[in-house]
Design an enzyme around this catalytic site. Structure first.
Site, PDB file in Angstrom:
ATOM      1  N   ARG A  91       0.820  -1.213   0.000  1.00  0.00           N
ATOM      2  CA  ARG A  91       0.000   0.000   0.000  1.00  0.00           C
ATOM      3  C   ARG A  91       0.855   1.266   0.000  1.00  0.00           C
ATOM      4  O   ARG A  91       0.481   2.281  -0.607  1.00  0.00           O
ATOM      5  CB  ARG A  91      -0.940  -0.004   1.206  1.00  0.00           C
ATOM      6  N   CYS A 115      -2.032  -5.252   3.511  1.00  0.00           N
ATOM      7  CA  CYS A 115      -2.781  -6.232   4.297  1.00  0.00           C
ATOM      8  C   CYS A 115      -4.275  -6.104   4.041  1.00  0.00           C
ATOM      9  O   CYS A 115      -4.799  -5.009   3.895  1.00  0.00           O
ATOM     10  CB  CYS A 115      -2.516  -6.033   5.796  1.00  0.00           C
ATOM     11  N   ASP A 307      -3.071  -1.173  15.481  1.00  0.00           N
ATOM     12  CA  ASP A 307      -2.044  -2.177  15.192  1.00  0.00           C
ATOM     13  C   ASP A 307      -1.697  -3.030  16.404  1.00  0.00           C
ATOM     14  O   ASP A 307      -1.035  -4.065  16.262  1.00  0.00           O
ATOM     15  CB  ASP A 307      -0.773  -1.507  14.659  1.00  0.00           C
TER      16      ASP A 307
END
Length: 427
Positions: A91, A115, A307
């Site tokens: 990305r 992801c 995260d």
């Protein structure tokens, strides 16, 4: 990867440079007309992919372990030697659109990947680039952008983002550095990685104020020079190791860290019952044997980081009591729930909220990490499980953690890999 239950860990773990900073700083180097020297760059597959993408654009790279020299004298507008799939796999490849558009007045970048943790659209990026005076179209899986001013330069503007997007903030921050006039960005993301980016850009000659707040002002300049810059420590890696200490009820010291980057995580660990001490850029964590269940809700910085939601959920499965974990940043970031349940965890999932009924002894089994952070969570859960666990999906782990198994083994873990992705330390 095979992970044996670890009764106790003890010692010091060194934190690597920030993955997310490294990737955007590599893209920012495209703005410079001289070499940019980056140090503390982690050896990760994402960094290697980004390196290959830059080389495909004519950039010359020299790497010596964690140091990277980026030379842009041969930079061209379009990637000639790499397929769209390479861009789709990362990305962060989309970060290149801002620097290319700023320097050349046009850019053509394949749509990004990364992801699979839910929709992360680029609408905010595109609308903001249009506000800076670019014509932006999507053509056959490419984003094609051109500055429409006669000088082929972007024009400063006042832009308000609809949401606090880290990627959009970073993309437009880079694009605006070489624009004509002043750009004011409102409702910007406040993550430390944005501050890291702005600090390096200012060392290159940019004029940026307010990074790390909800409003950033950029006064455009005519050129940016090269610089030498050290990537900040990875706050997510540091947080992962803090959770590793808690889940194994082990004392660990972790450095280098910037404690202010981890305040939300530290507060939750203290609420659990962990003693955390500061000494400069070092954190020491001493967990109590009987930790308490706590609730978390993920938020943009300075809130609890998405995260670390998966690693923290793994921790909560080992703590007696009920904890409620709510994911508000991404809509598809509960892939680890099923794997933790396979290990014996009791978790009730309702949309993006997980209710963890902790205290069951986790049992070793074969599990799969579906994305970067869930893979790390599987390793941490396996450290606390009875027996030997086998973890699949290590390609995700290698994207964001440098020497993860080696660092844990150095403090007493028993982890072995049957296969690892080779990472070259020199190029």
């Amino acid at each position: 990867m095979q992970v044996l239950e670890s009764q106790k860990l003890s010692g010091h773990i060194r934190v690597s440079g920030a993955k997310n900073s490294s990737l955007v700083l590599m893209a920012a180097a495209l703005l410079a007309d001289r070499s940019v020297f980056l140090s503390n760059v982690p050896l990760l597959t994402d960094v290697e992919v980004m390196s290959k993408l830059l080389v495909s654009m004519g950039v010359e790279l020299r790497r010596n372990k964690n140091q990277l020299e980026i030379m842009t004298s041969g930079l061209s507008l379009f990637s000639k030697d790499l397929s769209c799939e390479a861009f789709h796999s990362l990305r962060a490849s989309f970060f290149c659109i801002g620097p290319l558009l700023a320097r050349f007045g046009e850019a053509k970048i394949p749509l990004p990947g990364g992801c699979r943790i839910g929709a992360r659209p680029i609408d905010e990026h595109i609308q903001a680039l249009k506000a800076l005076g670019a014509r932006v179209e999507i053509q056959n899986d490419y984003v094609v952008a051109k500055a429409i001013s006669p000088q082929k330069r972007l024009i400063g503007a006042r832009i308000r983002f609809n949401c606090k997007s880290v990627g959009a903030t970073e993309t437009i921050l880079m694009a605006a550095t070489l624009s004509q006039g002043t750009t004011i960005l409102e409702n910007t993301a406040e993550e430390p990685e944005i501050q890291d980016l702005a600090t390096m850009l200012n060392e290159m000659g940019a004029k940026i104020q307010g990074a790390g707040t909800s409003q950033i002002t950029i006064e455009g300049v005519d050129r940016l020079k090269g610089c030498s810059y050290t990537v900040m420590p990875d706050r997510i890696e540091a947080g992962t190791f803090l959770v590793a200490a808690a889940i194994t009820r082990s004392p660990l010291t972790i450095s280098p860290v910037v404690p202010e980057h981890l305040e939300a995580v530290i507060l939750k660990l203290q609420e659990c019952g962990c003693l955390i001490e500061y000494s400069g850029n070092t954190l020491s964590v001493i967990p109590r044997k009987n930790l308490q269940a706590v609730d978390i809700t993920t938020r943009p910085f300075p809130g609890f980081p998405t995260d670390l939601q998966a690693p923290f959920m793994a921790l909560m499965t080992t703590v007696k009591g009920i904890s409620k974990i709510q994911e508000t940043v991404f809509e598809n970031r509960m892939q680890h729930v099923g794997e933790l349940q396979r290990m014996g965890a009791t978790i009730v999932l309702e949309g993006n909220t997980a209710v963890v009924i902790g205290g069951n002894n986790l049992k070793a089994t074969s599990v799969t990490g579906g994305d970067l952070r869930s893979c790390a969570a599987m390793v941490l859960a396996s450290l606390a499980a009875n027996g030997t666990s086998v973890i699949q999906g290590l390609e995700h782990l290698d994207r964001g953690y440098e020497d993860f198994a080696e660092k844990l083994n150095a403090v007493g873990a028993n982890i072995s890999r049957t296969h690892s992705v080779p990472l070259s330390s020199q190029e």
